[in-house]
Design a protein around this motif. Structure first.
Motif, PDB file in Angstrom:
ATOM      1  N   THR A   1      40.254 -38.665 -13.878  1.00 26.84           N
ATOM      2  CA  THR A   1      41.012 -38.247 -15.068  1.00 26.84           C
ATOM      3  C   THR A   1      40.880 -36.730 -15.203  1.00 26.84           C
ATOM      4  O   THR A   1      39.776 -36.195 -15.125  1.00 26.84           O
ATOM      5  CB  THR A   1      40.444 -38.938 -16.328  1.00 26.84           C
TER       6      THR A   1
ATOM      7  N   TYR B   1      49.374 -46.967 -12.718  1.00 27.68           N
ATOM      8  CA  TYR B   1      49.786 -45.642 -13.168  1.00 27.68           C
ATOM      9  C   TYR B   1      51.233 -45.656 -13.665  1.00 27.68           C
ATOM     10  O   TYR B   1      52.032 -46.476 -13.212  1.00 27.68           O
ATOM     11  CB  TYR B   1      49.687 -44.650 -12.002  1.00 27.68           C
TER      12      TYR B   1
ATOM     13  N   ASP C   1      45.166 -41.091 -23.982  1.00 32.72           N
ATOM     14  CA  ASP C   1      45.711 -41.480 -22.678  1.00 32.72           C
ATOM     15  C   ASP C   1      45.119 -40.607 -21.571  1.00 32.72           C
ATOM     16  O   ASP C   1      44.978 -39.391 -21.728  1.00 32.72           O
ATOM     17  CB  ASP C   1      47.239 -41.347 -22.670  1.00 32.72           C
TER      18      ASP C   1
ATOM     19  N   ILE D   1      45.245 -38.607 -18.384  1.00 33.66           N
ATOM     20  CA  ILE D   1      46.188 -37.907 -17.496  1.00 33.66           C
ATOM     21  C   ILE D   1      45.502 -37.684 -16.157  1.00 33.66           C
ATOM     22  O   ILE D   1      44.401 -37.128 -16.093  1.00 33.66           O
ATOM     23  CB  ILE D   1      46.612 -36.565 -18.118  1.00 33.66           C
TER      24      ILE D   1
ATOM     25  N   LEU E   1      49.954 -40.696 -15.594  1.00 34.84           N
ATOM     26  CA  LEU E   1      48.951 -41.298 -16.486  1.00 34.84           C
ATOM     27  C   LEU E   1      48.381 -42.592 -15.914  1.00 34.84           C
ATOM     28  O   LEU E   1      49.067 -43.304 -15.179  1.00 34.84           O
ATOM     29  CB  LEU E   1      49.597 -41.604 -17.843  1.00 34.84           C
TER      30      LEU E   1
ATOM     31  N   MET F   1      53.104 -40.621 -25.760  1.00 36.60           N
ATOM     32  CA  MET F   1      51.784 -40.993 -25.247  1.00 36.60           C
ATOM     33  C   MET F   1      50.773 -40.834 -26.382  1.00 36.60           C
ATOM     34  O   MET F   1      51.108 -40.310 -27.440  1.00 36.60           O
ATOM     35  CB  MET F   1      51.419 -40.136 -24.029  1.00 36.60           C
TER      36      MET F   1
END
Ligand SMILES: Cc1cc2nc3c(=O)[nH]c(=O)nc-3n(C[C@H](O)[C@H](O)[C@H](O)COP(=O)(O)OP(=O)(O)OC[C@H]3O[C@@H](n4cnc5c(N)ncnc54)[C@H](O)[C@@H]3O)c2cc1C
Length: 497
Positions: free
Chosen positions: A341, A359, A397, A399, A297, A393
């Motif tokens: 992303t 990250y 968020d 990823i 993430l 999470m």
């Protein structure tokens, strides 16, 4: 047809057990041995994967808790010491239940539950104490053990649902001789005192602190251990598909074959028993499968201040999540790496716009068995949804990396039939010059961590050469007491070119 090559001691598998055996042989200046592995790198289940984006993921949360000086000395020699090589962590772990974080071990922290659950747990504990005073004999199953030691309240709120999620096996089908230090028991006075004082109480167990490689994940340990051995004695990409006990010969998928005097096999015992025509024994050994899902993430460390969290409820598929980026510096890519992303929570993003970090990462484990099926096609999606559901999470968020891996052999189950099979199969194989050892080689979960596995390999060699007792395999409770100083000493050797 190609002639068989001959070797005195053949080791199948370069996981911690095989590497322990090879390290011992090398230390003893034994020249005539070979280690082969189906994979192309050492480490077995203690290896580490790297995603294309640069996130590292172990095969499940690997925390070192050593019971052996030999293991500690070897790791110090292989990877070095100090904070440049190792990150040192305090165990910070919780059970997430009833929407709360309960410090681990759960049974010492019922004071942190809602009041009605505290009443259920305390009542159960007192009833269990009274009943066990008059109970006949020892409990036979894990379920009986749980009820007798912890009572109905803790059983129903935590122990039964959590253990089903981990083992994918009902606690009624598991035996309890394996328990030893692996499950914290309950000090009833302490539990009641903690409730009255409303006190959290986290101190338990051998892994109150642990160390983790700064770079390369857990796999870096085993790569470093392998690098201390002569290269020409390790042969990768060599899967064993046949074993002839009478000819003392193994055949590889490539068609190549090796004859041995003595064989140390770390292949799963159920596989070995099938190779040698004992499927009826093999089928009585039970194991679960493990799915590992890693999520990389963008952003800062998570809201939860923990290294790992246990999930007993069915609000997410996993039984444990590890905040893996916390474990070692190299577990997440550097903040200046530009990554697109892939998803915002569960919503795919297709813009390919790159941005920097920082990250962080989550790694979760999901178990599977005939009692607990898992849909392989949806497990990653379900896991991310579950992570949002339990607040690990957020749905916004970003990823940037998703990792998925499935291991057919995850945990060896201490099933009620296990010991009967082991008592027959292991000595019978040894009578045929095969030492089947290791997490799945000897199938004893109570001695199946990295430190145990390494020493099981070391001790198997001492048994082969000097007929010494294999303490770790034969007396798990003794080695797990923690205060035991193993007599076998590690002495580094100069690397041979
Ligand atoms: C989910 C999970 C969590 C864990 N958590 C921890 C933890 O917190 N702490 C800890 O210390 N340990 C932990 N472990 C245990 C650790 O991974 C094991 O102790 C260790 O890997 C066992 O070593 P081994 O050599 O016995 O077996 P393995 O690591 O399984 O190695 C066996 C090797 O044999 C090879 N092999 C198998 N079949 C064949 C064949 N037919 N031909 C050739 N080669 C073959 C395999 O490729 C493999 O390399 C965990 C394991 C799992 C799965």
């Amino acid at each position: 047809m190609e002639l068989s090559k001959e070797v005195d001691i053949l080791i199948i598998g370069s996981g911690p057990t095989g590497l322990g055996a090879a390290t011992r042989l090398h230390q003893l200046n034994h020249e005539n041995w070979l280690m082969i592995d189906a994979l192309d790198k050492p480490g077995g289940l203690a290896a580490t994967d790297v995603t294309p984006e640069g996130f590292l993921f172990d095969i499940g949360g690997h925390v070192i808790f050593s019971h052996y000086k030999y293991f500690d000395d070897l790791l110090d020699h292989a990877l070095g010491t100090g904070t440049e090589n190792w990150a040192f962590h305090e165990r910070i772990s919780y059970v997430y239940t009833k929407g709360r974080y309960i410090p681990y071990p759960f049974q010492n922290n019922i004071s942190q539950l809602p009041v009605e659950d505290q009443i259920e747990c305390i009542t159960g504990l007192i009833e269990a104490q009274l009943e066990s005073a008059t109970a006949c004999g020892k409990p036979k199953t894990f379920d009986e053990w749980i009820l007798r030691v912890m009572g109905k309240g803790i059983a129903n709120i935590f122990m039964r649902p959590y253990n089903f999620k981990v083992w994918a096996t009902p606690t009624t089908l598991m035996q309890c001789k394996w328990l030893g230090e692996r499950v914290a028991t309950v000090d009833v006075n302490r539990a009641i005192k903690n409730v009255l004082l409303k006190k959290a109480d986290a101190g338990w167990g051998p892994n109150a602190t642990f160390r983790f490689p700064q770079q390369g994940g857990t796999g870096a340990i085993w790569k470093a251990v392998a690098s201390l051995l002569p290269k020409e004695k390790i042969k990768f990409s060599s899967k064993v598909i046949a074993l002839n006990l009478h000819k003392k010969e193994v055949r590889l998928e490539s068609g190549e074959s090796f004859r041995y005097n003595k064989l140390l096999s770390t292949m799963p015992l159920d596989y070995t028993l099938k190779l040698v025509g004992k499927p009826e024994l093999a089928d009585q050994l039970k194991h679960n499968k493990t799915h590992i899902i890693g999520i990389g993430l963008r952003g800062h460390q998570p809201r939860v201040h923990a290294n790992w969290i246990y999930y007993p409820e069915d609000n997410c598929p996993s039984y444990r999540a590890t905040i893996f980026s916390k474990y070692g510096e190299g577990n997440a890519p550097p903040a200046d790496r530009l990554l697109p992303t892939i998803q915002m929570g569960i919503t795919p993003v297709n813009d390919n716009i790159v941005a920097p970090g920082p990250y962080w990462s989550i790694m979760v484990e999901v178990s599977e068995s005939e009692h607990k099926p898992v849909n392989k096609d949806t497990i990653v999606y379900d896991t991310i949804l579950g992570a949002i559901n339990v607040g690990l999470m957020e749905s916004e968020d970003e990823i940037v990396s998703i990792h998925y891996r499935k291991e057919n052999h995850g945990y060896p189950i201490p099933h009620i039939d296990r010991d009967g099979v082991l008592e027959v199969a292991l000595p019978w194989l040894k009578d045929h010059s095969v030492w089947s050892r290791g997490r799945f080689g000897s199938y004893k979960y109570e001695v199946a961590n990295q430190d145990h596995s390494l020493m099981i390999g070391v001790e198997a060699i001492n048994n082969m050469l000097y007929e010494e007792e294999e303490v770790s395999l034969c007396r798990p409770d003794y080695v797990n007491k923690g205060s035991v100083k193993n007599k076998i000493i590690y002495e580094p050797k100069m690397k041979q070119e």
